[in-house]
Design a protein around this motif. Structure first.
Motif, short mmCIF file in Angstrom:
data_model
loop_
_atom_site.label_atom_id
_atom_site.label_comp_id
_atom_site.label_asym_id
_atom_site.label_seq_id
_atom_site.Cartn_x
_atom_site.Cartn_y
_atom_site.Cartn_z
N UNK A 362 0.81 -1.22 0.00
CA UNK A 362 0.00 0.00 0.00
C UNK A 362 0.84 1.26 0.00
N UNK A 363 2.13 1.14 0.38
CA UNK A 363 3.01 2.31 0.33
C UNK A 363 3.28 2.70 -1.12
N UNK A 364 3.55 3.97 -1.32
CA UNK A 364 3.86 4.50 -2.66
C UNK A 364 5.25 5.13 -2.63
N UNK A 365 6.04 4.84 -3.64
CA UNK A 365 7.36 5.47 -3.80
C UNK A 365 7.22 6.56 -4.85
N UNK A 366 7.64 7.76 -4.51
CA UNK A 366 7.64 8.87 -5.47
C UNK A 366 9.09 9.24 -5.79
N UNK A 367 9.41 9.35 -7.09
CA UNK A 367 10.73 9.79 -7.53
C UNK A 367 10.55 11.02 -8.40
N UNK A 368 11.15 12.13 -8.00
CA UNK A 368 10.88 13.38 -8.70
C UNK A 368 9.47 13.83 -8.41
N UNK A 369 8.92 14.63 -9.29
CA UNK A 369 7.57 15.15 -9.04
C UNK A 369 6.46 14.27 -9.58
N UNK A 370 6.77 13.51 -10.66
CA UNK A 370 5.66 12.91 -11.39
C UNK A 370 5.78 11.41 -11.59
N UNK A 371 6.72 10.75 -10.90
CA UNK A 371 6.88 9.31 -11.10
C UNK A 371 6.56 8.55 -9.81
N UNK A 372 5.65 7.61 -9.90
CA UNK A 372 5.17 6.89 -8.72
C UNK A 372 5.11 5.39 -9.01
N UNK A 373 5.20 4.60 -7.93
CA UNK A 373 4.91 3.18 -8.01
C UNK A 373 4.31 2.75 -6.67
N UNK A 374 3.30 1.90 -6.73
CA UNK A 374 2.65 1.43 -5.51
C UNK A 374 3.09 0.01 -5.21
N UNK A 375 3.43 -0.26 -3.94
CA UNK A 375 3.85 -1.59 -3.53
C UNK A 375 2.61 -2.42 -3.17
N UNK A 376 2.55 -3.63 -3.67
CA UNK A 376 1.41 -4.52 -3.38
C UNK A 376 1.93 -5.88 -2.93
N UNK A 377 1.05 -6.65 -2.30
CA UNK A 377 1.44 -8.00 -1.82
C UNK A 377 1.74 -8.93 -3.00
#
Length: 377
Positions: A362-377
């Motif tokens: 459920x945590x989200x990693x943000x790199x820079x202003x516009x790049x995201x990825x969500x961690x899932x099981x």
């Protein structure tokens, strides 16, 4: 020339040394399109020979040579992008290999005999490097000659290029006259400053906006421009009338308008031009959500927590494709531009050298202003 009663032959050359065309290239292409609409003949030269040498304009060192296969791969991408601006059906595309493919050593020697080394050392970048005792490859001295011969091969009336190309365009004029042709006119286009607000837009400097960027990336990069570039980008890349530009500049100078509003209009216009209106509107909505309100976008890539649990932050950023390389990861972490957004809403900036905070699904990693990825099981 216009009194001859025939369309002018307008030449512009592109070296496919990299696969993307960016907004800096569009400045000249837009002018070609305007003249194309007035009935003149646009001729685009694909520099499949000169790209292997590399034009050193603005550089302080010898450029590495590309293989012909690399150049052809890049050229395929260029051909697709040219026609986002100029009209495909009214554009003549010529490859240098059509004439240089049959060149012999005798042809090369005859061509080089028409100019002196002293003439070429008048070019600013060659002169600087010579004065600083830096190497200048013989192949680099050939570059202006080959570009000039392009003008002879197609009998250009006008050649377009950036202001940093003036020397090369003038060599073309001289060579045409030497070979009995009417010398071309030189149409110098202004240089578009890149997103850093300092240097010209360039792939190698990383301050570019590519034509094939996603709508979100294109919109976001335009919004990252310094306010000082707003009017320049409007002037070079849109059809906004001069009177409106003057009013815009006066409003910003007097603080009677927020530059952010003008920049949003610019980002919408550029994104819509290379995508469409709906894509531009969606990109603006996401920018307001992610950058202005600092919300997480609804639709972002996902990655299994188990796949990254034992990785360092730099490795995690590369594995999740938030960055293209470990060096980019180190740079973003060093800038404080990497953040963990926990499912609880708490946020933690990842510091260089510090241990990575505990991660959970459920945590989200943000790199820079516009790049995201969500961690899932």
């Amino acid at each position: 020339m216009l009194q001859r009663g025939r369309p002018l032959r307008l030449k512009m050359g592109f070296d496919p040394s990299r696969p993307d065309i960016h907004l800096g290239h569009v400045v000249g292409l837009r002018k070609l399109r305007q003249l194309q609409d007035l009935g003149h003949q646009v001729i685009l030269i694909v520099g499949d020979w000169t790209a292997q040498i590399g034009d050193p304009s603005g550089r302080s060192a010898t450029r590495s040579m590309l293989s012909h296969a690399e150049v052809l791969d890049n050229a395929e991408s260029y051909m697709r992008q040219f026609f986002k601006v100029v009209d495909r059906d009214r554009t003549q595309v010529e490859w240098q290999s059509q004439w240089f493919g049959d060149f012999t050593l005798a042809n090369v020697i005859e061509l080089t005999s028409r100019f002196t080394v002293a003439q070429f050392l008048e070019r600013d970048d060659f002169a600087r490097r010579f004065a600083d005792h830096q190497p200048i490859a013989i192949t680099e001295l050939l570059y202006p000659l080959l570009q000039a011969y392009d003008s002879v091969a197609i009998e250009a009336d006008v050649e377009f290029g950036g202001t940093d190309q003036m020397f090369n365009l003038l060599v073309g004029r001289e060579l045409q006259e030497m070979m009995g042709q009417t010398p071309q006119q030189c149409f110098l286009m202004p240089i578009l400053v890149g997103t850093d607000g300092v240097q010209k837009m360039s792939k190698s400097l990383g301050n570019y906006i590519a034509l094939e960027e996603s709508p979100q990336e294109m919109y976001g990069k335009v919004m990252s421009l310094p306010d000082s570039l707003i009017l320049q980008y409007y002037e070079y890349l849109t059809d906004v009338p001069n009177a409106d530009l003057a009013a815009m500049g006066q409003a910003m100078e007097s603080d009677s308008a927020n530059p952010m509003d003008f920049k949003k209009g610019l980002a919408r216009s550029i994104t819509a031009t290379f995508h469409d209106t709906a894509a531009a509107s969606g990109a603006e909505t996401q920018f307001e959500q992610v950058v202005q309100r600092r919300d997480v976008p609804d639709d972002i890539p996902e990655c299994r927590l188990a796949d990254v649990a034992e990785l360092s932050i730099n490795q995690l950023l590369v594995r999740t494709e938030l960055v293209a390389s470990a060096s980019e990861a180190r740079r973003l972490v060093g800038q404080g531009a990497v953040e963990i957004i926990h499912s609880s809403g708490d946020r933690a900036t990842v510091a260089a050298g510090a241990p990575l905070p505990a991660l959970a699904a459920g945590d989200v990693i943000r790199a820079g202003r516009r790049r995201f990825v969500r961690l899932v099981q």
